[in-house]
Scaffold this motif. Structure first.
Motif, PDB file in Angstrom:
ATOM      1  N   ILE A 182       0.849  -1.202   0.000  1.00 25.18           N
ATOM      2  CA  ILE A 182       0.000   0.000   0.000  1.00 25.18           C
ATOM      3  C   ILE A 182       0.887   1.257   0.000  1.00 25.18           C
ATOM      4  N   MET A 183       1.923   1.249   0.835  1.00 21.67           N
ATOM      5  CA  MET A 183       2.773   2.442   0.909  1.00 21.67           C
ATOM      6  C   MET A 183       3.573   2.637  -0.372  1.00 21.67           C
ATOM      7  N   GLU A 184       3.958   1.527  -0.995  1.00 16.82           N
ATOM      8  CA  GLU A 184       4.720   1.656  -2.241  1.00 16.82           C
ATOM      9  C   GLU A 184       3.895   2.291  -3.352  1.00 16.82           C
ATOM     10  N   MET A 185       2.588   2.055  -3.312  1.00 18.30           N
ATOM     11  CA  MET A 185       1.738   2.679  -4.330  1.00 18.30           C
ATOM     12  C   MET A 185       1.792   4.200  -4.191  1.00 18.30           C
ATOM     13  N   HIS A 186       1.777   4.684  -2.952  1.00 19.01           N
ATOM     14  CA  HIS A 186       1.880   6.128  -2.731  1.00 19.01           C
ATOM     15  C   HIS A 186       3.198   6.659  -3.281  1.00 19.01           C
ATOM     16  N   GLN A 187       4.284   5.900  -3.038  1.00 20.07           N
ATOM     17  CA  GLN A 187       5.594   6.341  -3.512  1.00 20.07           C
ATOM     18  C   GLN A 187       5.650   6.340  -5.037  1.00 20.07           C
ATOM     19  N   SER A 188       5.010   5.355  -5.657  1.00 19.54           N
ATOM     20  CA  SER A 188       4.983   5.315  -7.121  1.00 19.54           C
ATOM     21  C   SER A 188       4.292   6.554  -7.671  1.00 19.54           C
ATOM     22  N   LEU A 189       3.239   6.972  -6.984  1.00 17.76           N
ATOM     23  CA  LEU A 189       2.541   8.176  -7.442  1.00 17.76           C
ATOM     24  C   LEU A 189       3.446   9.400  -7.324  1.00 17.76           C
ATOM     25  N   ARG A 190       4.253   9.417  -6.277  1.00 17.85           N
ATOM     26  CA  ARG A 190       5.207  10.525  -6.121  1.00 17.85           C
ATOM     27  C   ARG A 190       6.181  10.559  -7.288  1.00 17.85           C
ATOM     28  N   ILE A 191       6.688   9.368  -7.650  1.00 19.27           N
ATOM     29  CA  ILE A 191       7.635   9.304  -8.776  1.00 19.27           C
ATOM     30  C   ILE A 191       6.950   9.755 -10.063  1.00 19.27           C
ATOM     31  N   LEU A 192       5.710   9.305 -10.254  1.00 21.85           N
ATOM     32  CA  LEU A 192       4.983   9.664 -11.476  1.00 21.85           C
ATOM     33  C   LEU A 192       4.819  11.185 -11.573  1.00 21.85           C
ATOM     34  N   GLU A 193       4.485  11.807 -10.451  1.00 28.69           N
ATOM     35  CA  GLU A 193       4.306  13.258 -10.441  1.00 28.69           C
ATOM     36  C   GLU A 193       5.582  13.972 -10.898  1.00 28.69           C
ATOM     37  N   GLN A 194       6.713  13.535 -10.320  1.00 21.59           N
ATOM     38  CA  GLN A 194       7.978  14.173 -10.682  1.00 21.59           C
ATOM     39  C   GLN A 194       8.351  13.876 -12.121  1.00 21.59           C
ATOM     40  N   ALA A 195       8.091  12.650 -12.555  1.00 26.41           N
ATOM     41  CA  ALA A 195       8.450  12.275 -13.928  1.00 26.41           C
ATOM     42  C   ALA A 195       7.651  13.089 -14.931  1.00 26.41           C
ATOM     43  N   MET A 196       6.388  13.358 -14.603  1.00 28.59           N
ATOM     44  CA  MET A 196       5.573  14.167 -15.518  1.00 28.59           C
ATOM     45  C   MET A 196       6.123  15.580 -15.630  1.00 28.59           C
ATOM     46  N   LYS A 197       6.578  16.125 -14.497  1.00 26.88           N
ATOM     47  CA  LYS A 197       7.121  17.496 -14.504  1.00 26.88           C
ATOM     48  C   LYS A 197       8.410  17.564 -15.314  1.00 26.88           C
ATOM     49  N   GLN A 198       9.259  16.516 -15.162  1.00 25.42           N
ATOM     50  CA  GLN A 198      10.566  16.562 -15.821  1.00 25.42           C
ATOM     51  C   GLN A 198      10.536  16.015 -17.244  1.00 25.42           C
ATOM     52  N   PHE A 199       9.393  15.519 -17.675  1.00 30.21           N
ATOM     53  CA  PHE A 199       9.316  14.780 -18.947  1.00 30.21           C
ATOM     54  C   PHE A 199       9.928  15.565 -20.105  1.00 30.21           C
ATOM     55  N   PRO A 200      11.036  15.071 -20.699  1.00 31.27           N
ATOM     56  CA  PRO A 200      11.725  15.849 -21.725  1.00 31.27           C
ATOM     57  C   PRO A 200      11.168  15.601 -23.130  1.00 31.27           C
ATOM     58  N   ALA A 201      11.460  16.525 -24.016  1.00 31.40           N
ATOM     59  CA  ALA A 201      11.097  16.342 -25.423  1.00 31.40           C
ATOM     60  C   ALA A 201      12.226  15.602 -26.127  1.00 31.40           C
ATOM     61  N   GLY A 202      12.045  15.321 -27.389  1.00 32.69           N
ATOM     62  CA  GLY A 202      13.128  14.701 -28.163  1.00 32.69           C
ATOM     63  C   GLY A 202      12.794  13.292 -28.586  1.00 32.69           C
ATOM     64  N   GLU A 203      13.818  12.586 -29.010  1.00 36.69           N
ATOM     65  CA  GLU A 203      13.663  11.216 -29.496  1.00 36.69           C
ATOM     66  C   GLU A 203      13.459  10.252 -28.332  1.00 36.69           C
ATOM     67  N   ALA A 204      12.667   9.215 -28.540  1.00 33.52           N
ATOM     68  CA  ALA A 204      12.491   8.210 -27.487  1.00 33.52           C
ATOM     69  C   ALA A 204      13.366   6.990 -27.728  1.00 33.52           C
ATOM     70  N   ASN A 205      13.833   6.819 -28.969  1.00 30.62           N
ATOM     71  CA  ASN A 205      14.558   5.596 -29.306  1.00 30.62           C
ATOM     72  C   ASN A 205      15.981   5.855 -29.762  1.00 30.62           C
ATOM     73  N   ALA A 206      16.870   4.955 -29.377  1.00 30.26           N
ATOM     74  CA  ALA A 206      18.228   4.999 -29.907  1.00 30.26           C
ATOM     75  C   ALA A 206      18.237   4.228 -31.225  1.00 30.26           C
ATOM     76  N   LYS A 207      19.227   4.509 -32.059  1.00 30.41           N
ATOM     77  CA  LYS A 207      19.342   3.749 -33.316  1.00 30.41           C
ATOM     78  C   LYS A 207      20.025   2.417 -33.018  1.00 30.41           C
ATOM     79  N   VAL A 208      19.294   1.340 -33.250  1.00 32.45           N
ATOM     80  CA  VAL A 208      19.819   0.013 -32.955  1.00 32.45           C
ATOM     81  C   VAL A 208      19.650  -0.842 -34.204  1.00 32.45           C
TER      82      VAL A 208
END
Lengths: 378, 145
Positions: free
Chosen positions: A274-300
């Motif tokens: 239960i507590m980990e779910m709260h922490q995951s939401l915290r990470i999601l919030e920060q990830a949304m704020k920092q979400f960068p533009a640009g390419e998502a894939n490397a050339k492989v």
């Protein structure tokens, strides 16, 4: 004439241990797990797990597929957290071949992983409560409601709802669509309320407390010694999370806690999730704020030929540390692939956790470990 | 970050504690004699400064000339890791079991026995893990088709 055999007048009652077979077909064995439980009356005196009913030889199959073709196989491991298995695999290949993933790709992976963690923990808690008999199916169906929203988001990014095959070596199969972020934002805003709601429903529930507090204790030392991982390890009071201990992807950029339990009983394992779910939401919030533009894939290259060598890459899946040990001989297929199975290793100490408890507690304790047979048997 | 310890340095330390056990070492791995696996493992687990208390992963690979058994060890106390390896011959592969040190080796050794045919001497329950008794061969060997 033969003497009449004398009748023993010794009327002392004796008990004899007997073996109860649970599974592989049993409603609460979460798949085809089988246990041979030795009982003395109703008390458990021994337990032997029997594996192999879902063994498909995934490690052998991988040896005849290209590195990219292995990804769908990993979906079939922890099928309630397939994205995390995808991630563990592609991370190992990237480590082996020395591929760097663009930032946007890493952020997408983190967002997807954390959504997967919430969804998997919802199912783990839901099925656990079901096993305990807390108003049968009510909590589980509530949790399905929230999981549905996550599955809708996954469907949006990759078109699938269970076996995603989403992560790719060097990135992900598709960048997230434009509509994804607003929906994720709404989900993150709503979700804490729902988690609190579950807690309110259950925190005072007498059945839950009576059947979990102090039951199925996994002591700290045994947890470490038996290679337990994930919420099972942390519930025993060990602060060990691969996201913190050995940060991968972009996890070092987020501020979050690693919740731990106190005694390692069923209740702690439930609470940690239960507590980990709260922490995951915290990470999601920060990830949304920092979400960068640009390419998502490397050339492989399409047919990747990693240099001769070996690598072990690991991620923290909702069930614990999953790692892939890969050996390359510079061909297009892995020479050897081994999966470090978190759920199988979490079962190592099951015997110690249930000895001395009643049959019904075996089901509860087993349910609190949260396994998926696809990964236990591979 | 979990710090991968330098194999050569660990090899030097092991040679001091358990003489004549190290065969070779590399950037992140140490190769030891199959007979001395248990002593080396005990040394790695108990020596102050190393204290590998957590067996992350135990597996094996068939290289056709020999079978390699791999132990990935982690110390939660110091947050470092090392890869311990041993090579045994393919005809009669046998390695001492490390279950007495790490219970986590229990199922993993049985799995290696099941799929690669390496016997772990001293394991309390050396049976196949996934396949049934009577199954012919060991599927993860490279010549098993």
């Amino acid at each position: 004439m033969e003497p009449v055999p004398s009748v023993s007048l010794d009327m002392e009652l004796k008990t004899e241990p007997f073996v109860l077979n649970m599974g592989p077909q049993h409603p609460s064995t979460h798949g085809v797990f089988r246990m041979r439980v030795t009982l003395d009356g109703e008390v458990v005196v021994g337990l032997e797990p029997v594996f192999g009913y879902l063994h498909r030889g995934i490690e052998k199959l991988a040896e005849t597929r290209t590195y990219t073709q292995v990804i769908p196989l990993t979906d079939r491991l922890l099928y309630l957290s397939s994205m995390a298995c995808n991630h563990a695999y592609v991370r190992s290949v990237e480590k082996l071949a020395g591929i760097k993933v663009p930032e946007r790709g890493e952020y997408i992976r983190v967002i997807i992983d954390e959504l997967m963690r919430i969804s998997s923990h919802l199912m783990a808690v839901g099925f656990f409560l079901n096993d305990l008999g807390c108003s049968v199916y009510t909590p589980l169906l509530y949790m399905y409601r929230e999981r549905e929203k996550i599955l809708d988001m996954f469907e949006m990014v990759c078109g699938q709802r269970l076996t995603y095959n989403y992560m790719r070596i060097g990135g992900v199969s598709n960048d997230v669509p434009e509509e994804f972020m607003p929906i994720l934002k709404r989900f993150v805003a709503e979700m804490p309320h729902y988690i609190d709601e579950y807690e309110q429903l259950l925190a005072q529930n007498e059945i839950l407390l009576a059947r979990t507090k102090g039951v199925g204790i996994l002591p700290r030392d045994l947890a470490i010694n038996s290679s337990a991982a994930g919420p099972v390890l942390r519930a025993s009071g060990v602060k060990w999370d691969i996201r913190k201990a050995d940060p991968y992807s972009v996890y070092d950029r987020f501020d979050f806690e690693v919740p731990i339990g106190e005694v390692g009983d069923n209740y702690d394992r439930y609470r940690v999730r239960i507590m980990e779910m709260h922490q995951s939401l915290r990470i999601l919030e920060q990830a949304m704020k920092q979400f960068p533009a640009g390419e998502a894939n490397a050339k492989v290259p399409q047919f990747l030929r990693p240099p001769v060598g070996e690598a072990y890459g690991r991620v923290e899946t909702p069930q614990g540390e999953m790692g892939f040990y890969l050996v390359s001989d510079n061909s297009i297929a892995p020479y050897r692939m081994h999966i470090r199975p978190p759920a199988l290793l979490n079962l190592t100490a099951l015997r110690d956790m249930v000895i001395g408890w009643k049959v019904a507690d075996v089901i509860a304790t087993f349910g609190s470990i949260d396994i998926a047979m696809g990964e236990v048997d591979r | 970050m979990t710090k991968p310890l330098i194999g050569q340095e660990i090899a030097r330390q092991i040679s001091g504690g358990v003489p004549q056990s190290v065969v070779d070492s590399g950037q992140s791995w140490v190769l030891v004699q199959p007979e001395s696996v248990l002593q080396v493992a005990r040394y790695l687990k108990t020596t102050p400064g190393l204290e590998f208390d957590y067996l992350t992963c135990l597996t094996g690979t068939d290289y056709l000339d020999y079978i390699e058994v791999v132990y990935i060890l982690t110390s939660m106390k110091h947050n470092h890791s090392v890869v311990l390896k041993t090579r045994c011959n393919r005809e009669k592969p046998e390695v001492p079991s490390v279950v007495e040190l790490w219970r986590g080796a229990d199922f993993q050794e049985r799995e290696v026995y099941d799929l690669l045919g390496v016997k772990f001497a001293g394991h309390p329950n050396m049976k196949r893990l996934f396949l049934w008794e009577g199954f012919k061969g060991h599927p993860l060997r490279r010549d098993y088709l």
